[in-house]
Design an enzyme around this catalytic site. Structure first.
Site, PDB file in Angstrom:
ATOM      1  N   SER A  63       1.455   3.493   3.582  1.00  0.00           N
ATOM      2  CA  SER A  63       2.262   4.977   2.494  1.00  0.00           C
ATOM      3  C   SER A  63       2.350   6.148   3.392  1.00  0.00           C
ATOM      4  O   SER A  63       1.923   6.171   4.255  1.00  0.00           O
ATOM      5  CB  SER A  63       1.506   5.615   1.350  1.00  0.00           C
ATOM      6  OG  SER A  63       1.137   6.686   1.508  1.00  0.00           O
ATOM      7  N   TYR A  65      -7.988   7.648   2.720  1.00  0.00           N
ATOM      8  CA  TYR A  65      -6.921   7.419   1.559  1.00  0.00           C
ATOM      9  C   TYR A  65      -5.603   7.214   2.978  1.00  0.00           C
ATOM     10  O   TYR A  65      -5.641   6.490   3.689  1.00  0.00           O
ATOM     11  CB  TYR A  65      -5.905   7.323   1.081  1.00  0.00           C
ATOM     12  CG  TYR A  65      -4.867   6.835   0.527  1.00  0.00           C
ATOM     13  CD1 TYR A  65      -5.357   5.449  -0.570  1.00  0.00           C
ATOM     14  CD2 TYR A  65      -3.669   7.708   0.354  1.00  0.00           C
ATOM     15  CE1 TYR A  65      -4.268   5.208  -1.275  1.00  0.00           C
ATOM     16  CE2 TYR A  65      -2.585   6.501   0.337  1.00  0.00           C
ATOM     17  CZ  TYR A  65      -2.841   5.466  -0.777  1.00  0.00           C
ATOM     18  OH  TYR A  65      -1.748   4.574  -1.375  1.00  0.00           O
TER      19      TYR A  65
END
Length: 701
Positions: A579, A592
């Site tokens: 990501s 995250y």
């Protein structure tokens, strides 16, 4: 016409009056219907085997007079899936006029080219070499089939005598001859010498049957096959055993699958010495009875008899001498035992080529075995794609049935090596191979994708499959996997329920991939979830689940993949779907973002370590994939909306506008990034591809 349901014990009666009646008097449609139901029963003919035809009266477009036209399966087709587009339409009288210019056996190749001068239907598929076998016979509907029972009769010693014993004067018989125009002449002569017969047995080859209507032809074929099957069944019962009884004891089913999973990557690597191959495994009762038998050592080297069989299986299999109870955990030790067997097989195949070749023979093809037998465990096949290798396995099972029947009747006989070579290296066969479409970029490769039950993972699997790869879908949601797997054609995909936080679950997924396709070449770790919370709201559970799925899952997948890759020796690709958040610091993202950063750096570490194994390890960084992405279905969307001071409904527009290109990013865009790395950038490793429309704060350099 009596179309009452018939009872058969050895073939499937599939004629449906309602379906047939709906076709009316369209003889071509009825011929296609008959073809499809014949091809649906592998005891009658296998994929791509046999051909069928019908003759109709049509208007000649040039003279407006009535002419007889023969419609016949075209070259390379399959009767089980035959459609109008797969047939050839030829003037029957022109085809028969070719007898006036035929120059004998040396003229066979020219005759095939002359078939084009007989074309009536300009949309015809290329006529096959069997076209004159149908055209020189006078019947309206004809079947040329390769039923196991009939080839057993055709390949038995004293085949002509056996034919007479089963059918009396109602069947003709012609000795082995390579398919072509002269064989058509032999069929014509056999009928002239034996008027009133219902069919002809072709020595070492197959069966011709016919009828005035499509249904009569169908029933005639089934009845002839049934009679041969009953005769063989009686002979087997009289003999009491087949293949000389059992020499080796089969391992239990689960033990066989475990052995297969351990050895298939090694076999795949050895079979791929020239080109990468896809595998298939079979351990059916029919297979095990044969490969465990006392007669295996005698029968396997003889090779197959029917051309349709050995064109797909090679003339003979490789039989392994490994004990079924042998410990296969030491891959290097097992490889040292396997390599000499493969070297000997390749040398024997080269010798076969050198002895039999002619001045104009095509170059020697891949000398590796297609069929590999491991007594007590099962039968492996390896070829260019899953369909081809599955069909090769099915054809060898047909050959087993033929040997079983022929041995029960009298004794099995195979074609002389020179006859087999002349079929295998026929220039017409080479021309057919040259017409095959170019292979896709990822053909011969197997990809396992985590999180493939939907969203980005499914889009990645779709992209890889569209470019030729076999795909193994994994996810924790079995229903989603079932639905996803159903979107692919046969021989493209399989699925395995897999929890990437559990090493045993990962091992089971790899085992499924190996058993189904022979090994694995590409791993895409797309499984994941997203949690957007401030540090004070982030719990230990939040932290651990992200680390387990994204980081530890990536590690365990890579660790087990490495073991398979080293067995295969073919290199590979490992792709992490990370990501933008692994590169960019932002609020409410500590757990995250940290996990994604760990994924990215692990890729660099793996790239450095696995380069010696020719494994490329790379990262694709998505951002703003809202439409179609599973992570936006939960609390993550609310968290990101809150962090950016907008509503959930405003997220798609917000993310589209914030990148430099002002583009909406979709799962297919991420899939394209993956394909670029595995299908195009074959000298790229340790890299990151950002698929985010351009986020300046996420630029890697």
């Amino acid at each position: 016409m009596d179309t009452a349901v018939k009872k058969f014990n050895h073939v499937n009666y599939l004629w449906d009056n309602d379906k047939a009646n709906a076709l009316g008097d369209d003889q071509v449609a009825l011929f296609l219907y008959r073809s499809n139901i014949l091809g649906a029963d592998l005891r009658i003919t296998n994929y791509g085997g046999g051909n069928t035809s019908c003759k109709t009266i049509e208007k000649d477009p040039l003279t407006n007079s009535n002419v007889e036209v023969m419609w016949v399966k075209g070259s390379g087709g399959d009767i089980g899936t035959l459609t109008r587009a797969g047939i050839a339409g030829l003037y029957t009288d022109r085809l028969r006029d070719l007898k006036k210019v035929y120059g004998g056996l040396e003229d066979e190749d020219r005759m095939v080219r002359l078939f084009d001068h007989c074309i009536y239907d300009l949309d015809s598929k290329a006529p096959s070499i069997d076209t004159p076998l149908h055209g020189l016979l006078p019947f309206a509907h004809i079947d040329h089939l390769h039923p196991d029972a009939l080839i057993a009769v055709a390949a038995a010693a004293d085949s002509e005598k056996v034919t007479k014993e089963i059918w009396g004067d109602t069947m003709g018989w012609v000795p082995w001859q390579r398919p072509g125009f002269d064989l058509g002449l032999q069929l014509e002569k056999c009928l002239a010498d034996n008027p009133g017969i219902r069919g002809i047995v072709l020595g070492s080859h197959g069966l011709f049957t016919w009828g005035d209507t499509s249904y009569e032809c169908y029933i005639n074929s089934l009845e002839v096959i049934e009679m041969a099957s009953e005769y063989i069944e009686k002979k087997i019962a009289e003999k009491g055993s087949v293949f000389g009884g059992q020499k080796v004891q089969s391992l239990p089913k689960e033990a066989r699958l475990e052995k297969a999973a351990q050895i298939m990557p090694l076999l795949r690597g050895l079979c791929s010495s020239e080109k990468r191959m896809i595998g298939h495994f079979s351990d059916s009762d029919v297979v095990m009875e044969y490969i465990n038998s006392n007669d295996l050592e005698r029968l396997a080297p003889m090779g197959t008899s029917c051309p349709d069989h050995f064109l797909r299986t090679k003339i003979q299999p490789l039989v392994l001498t490994l004990d079924p109870n042998e410990d296969l955990s030491d891959s290097d030790a097992i490889l040292k035992k396997l390599e000499p067997a493969f070297e000997a097989y390749r040398a024997e195949y080269k010798n076969y080529y050198e002895i039999c070749k002619k001045s104009n023979s095509p170059a020697m093809r891949d000398p590796n075995p297609v069929i590999i037998i491991y007594p007590g465990v099962g039968m492996f096949s390896f070829s260019k794609d899953k369909q081809t290798t599955r069909v090769a396995s099915e054809f060898y099972i047909n050959a087993i049935n033929v040997m079983r029947g022929a041995e029960a009747i009298t004794a099995y006989t195979s074609l002389p090596r020179q006859e087999a070579f002349d079929i295998e290296y026929w220039l017409l066969e080479e021309a057919k191979l040259s017409r095959m479409p170019k292979e896709a970029a990822l053909s011969r490769k197997v990809a396992l994708v985590t999180g493939a039950g939907g969203g980005i993972g499914k889009a990645i699997a779709d992209k890889l499959a569209a470019n030729g790869a076999n795909v193994v879908l994994t996810d924790i949601n079995e229903q989603a996997l079932i639905e996803a797997n159903a979107t692919y054609k046969r021989d493209v995909s399989t699925y395995a329920v897999c929890d990437v936080t559990n090493i045993d679950s990962i091992a089971s997924a790899y085992k499924k991939a190996v058993i189904e396709f022979g090994g694995v070449d590409i791993i895409v770790h797309s499984a994941g979830l997203a949690i957007s919370k401030s540090i004070e709201d982030t719990t230990e559970k939040d932290w651990n689940i992200l680390q387990s799925i994204l980081v530890k899952g990536q590690f365990d997948l890579a660790k087990q993949f490495t073991e398979i890759v080293r067995k295969q020796g073919l290199g590979g690709d490992y792709i992490a779907i990370a990501s933008k958040n692994g590169l960019v610091a932002g609020p409410n993202n500590v757990a995250y973002g940290t996990a994604k950063a760990a994924q990215q750096h692990m890729v660099r570490l793996l790239a450095a370590e696995l380069a010696k194994d020719k494994v490329r390890v790379n990262t694709v960084n998505p951002d703003g994939v809202i439409v179609g992405s599973k992570i936006w279905e939960g609390a993550w969307a609310e968290g990101r909306a809150k962090a950016n001071g907008i509503t959930v409904e405003e997220l798609p527009a917000f993310y589209a506008k914030r990148n430099l290109l002002n583009e909406i990013i979709t799962p297919d865009d991420i899939a394209t990034g993956v394909f670029a790395l595995v299908g195009l950038l074959d000298k790229s490793t340790g890299n990151i591809i950002n698929v985010d429309g351009g986020m300046a704060n996420a630029f890697v350099r």
